[in-house]
Structures are given as C-alpha cells and as structure tokens.
Motif scaffolding. Sequence first.
Motif, short mmCIF file in Angstrom:
data_model
loop_
_atom_site.label_atom_id
_atom_site.label_comp_id
_atom_site.label_asym_id
_atom_site.label_seq_id
_atom_site.Cartn_x
_atom_site.Cartn_y
_atom_site.Cartn_z
N LEU A 177 -25.51 13.56 -30.60
CA LEU A 177 -26.42 13.54 -29.44
C LEU A 177 -26.23 14.79 -28.59
CD1 LEU A 177 -28.55 11.96 -27.85
CD2 LEU A 177 -26.67 10.83 -26.63
N ALA A 178 -24.99 15.22 -28.41
CA ALA A 178 -24.71 16.44 -27.65
C ALA A 178 -25.27 17.67 -28.36
CB ALA A 178 -23.21 16.59 -27.44
N LEU A 208 -34.71 18.26 -36.34
CA LEU A 208 -34.13 17.82 -35.06
C LEU A 208 -34.26 16.30 -34.92
CD1 LEU A 208 -34.26 19.50 -31.65
CD2 LEU A 208 -35.08 17.15 -31.79
N TYR A 209 -35.40 15.75 -35.34
CA TYR A 209 -35.57 14.30 -35.22
C TYR A 209 -34.61 13.55 -36.15
CZ TYR A 209 -39.71 15.07 -32.38
OH TYR A 209 -40.56 15.43 -31.36
N LEU A 210 -34.30 14.12 -37.32
CA LEU A 210 -33.32 13.49 -38.20
C LEU A 210 -31.96 13.42 -37.52
CD1 LEU A 210 -33.89 14.84 -41.84
CD2 LEU A 210 -34.27 12.53 -40.97
N ALA A 211 -31.56 14.53 -36.88
CA ALA A 211 -30.29 14.53 -36.16
C ALA A 211 -30.31 13.53 -35.01
CB ALA A 211 -29.99 15.94 -35.63
N LEU A 212 -31.46 13.45 -34.33
CA LEU A 212 -31.59 12.51 -33.22
C LEU A 212 -31.49 11.07 -33.70
CD1 LEU A 212 -32.03 12.57 -30.16
CD2 LEU A 212 -34.48 12.41 -30.58
N ILE A 213 -32.04 10.77 -34.87
CA ILE A 213 -31.98 9.41 -35.42
C ILE A 213 -30.56 9.06 -35.86
CG2 ILE A 213 -32.74 7.97 -37.35
CD1 ILE A 213 -35.43 9.44 -37.22
N SER A 214 -29.83 10.06 -36.37
CA SER A 214 -28.49 9.78 -36.89
C SER A 214 -27.52 9.36 -35.78
CB SER A 214 -27.94 11.00 -37.62
OG SER A 214 -27.59 12.04 -36.73
N SER A 215 -27.76 9.83 -34.57
CA SER A 215 -26.85 9.50 -33.46
C SER A 215 -26.79 7.99 -33.18
CB SER A 215 -27.24 10.28 -32.20
OG SER A 215 -26.43 9.92 -31.11
#
Length: 245
Positions: A177-178, A208-215
């Motif tokens: 998230l950071a 970016l949305y993939l990283a955001l979902i993984s959090s």
Amino acid sequence: MVDNRYATALVISCVLSILATVYLSVAVGTQHWYIYTSPSVRGESNASELRTLQEEFISGEFDEKMYSDSLFRLNGTLGLWWRCVLVRITDPKMEMECVSFTLSQQFTPKYKEPGNHNSGEDLIRTYLWRCQFLLPLVSLGLVVLGGIIGICACICRSLSPTLGIGVLHLLAGLCTLATVCCYLAGMDLLHRVSVLPDKVDGSLGWSLYLALISSPLHMMAAALLVWAARSHSQNYYRMTAYRVA
C-alpha cells in the motif's frame, strides 16, 4: 490435531497469499503503472522531432527530463523498473520499445527542475522514488519468509508460528500500500515541476491496480492467520485447564 475451522482459515489464507504475491510480482515486472496518451503526429517537422526523441530515449544518456519528455510525446508508459514509448517501425506499424532502469539509476537523485543539476536536489521526490521500488521488494521478501516459516511449521505439525506469519503478511500488505502511495505522490510532484505538452493525458495503468489489489489480499490473509493462531491458542489453554481440573 487442527480443528476444521482453523484448517479452512489456513487454506483460504494460503490461497489469498498466493494470489496477492502473483499480482504484486506481475505489477513489479510490468511497465503499465502510468500511461500517457499523446495526440497523433502532424507535419514533417514534428515527425523529425519525435524521431530524435526516440533515439535519445533508447540510446541517449539517462536524464529525467529527457525520458519524461519522450514519455509525454510518444504515448509512453512508466513502471517501477521499466519505461516504454511507442515507436514507428513501418508507416502503419507501431511497436512498444522499453528501456529498464538500472540499479544505479534507481538511486539517482531527482532535481527541483528535472534535467537541471544546478537547481538542487528534490529530497521528497528522490526518496519517494527510492521507496516505490524498494518497498515492493521488502513486501515480497516478507511473504517468502512467511512461506518458509509456514512450510517448517507444517513439517513440525505446529500452529505456533501462525501468528508470526500473519504479522509478516500484514507488514507485506502495508508495504505494498505504501508503494502505491509513494508512486502516486511521486507522479503528482513530477507533473507539478514538468510542463506537459498540450493535449497529453495521463492515466493510471493496470499494473498499479494489480499492486493495489494485492495489498488487501495480504491483509485478509493476515487477518485469517492471526484469528486462527489466537483461537487455537485460547482453545488449547481451555483444554489444558480442563484436563488439569
């Protein structure tokens, strides 16, 4: 022996952890974090200028202003480790040309005026950039460490390390998230100190949305692991007290 509720929670948390790790790994390795959309080229002079930008982008020296101008004008995409532009191979055919950031380039200082080394270092942008590529590596490392501890716990048939594994997943989710927050803040500051050409639009990409979902997936896995560890521990102490009594 593990209660069915705890076993189900552990299986679901493992699935969530694997999904989150895959999503984050794909996000880190792809360049579609931010996408620029440029107007079509008109006129021979503009075409010549864009060809010069292409050559400088691919084979020129590393310079933030140079590659940023190329991204703005050539339908570029920017990731954590890659920067790409759309180049013309033949008249109707376009192809994405990508250049990776080296490790030394990742630690290159950012300046208050991109490209002007005499303007002074912009510490906020510099450390935001460094955090955005270091934090996902820390996140993946925490998950790998948690997986190794989990495998050892399975071999030993013990639920004792589950709480620690849950904490590691929680930290991994916070790091991810950071990462997204640092990236968005860094892009916002870049656009404030750079002059975007007319009719150039920017948008967030699917990486970016993939990283955001993984959090949140990591955090949900952490919640299940912590719940299973705490509930199993309380149940164990109750059973021990009952047997003693």
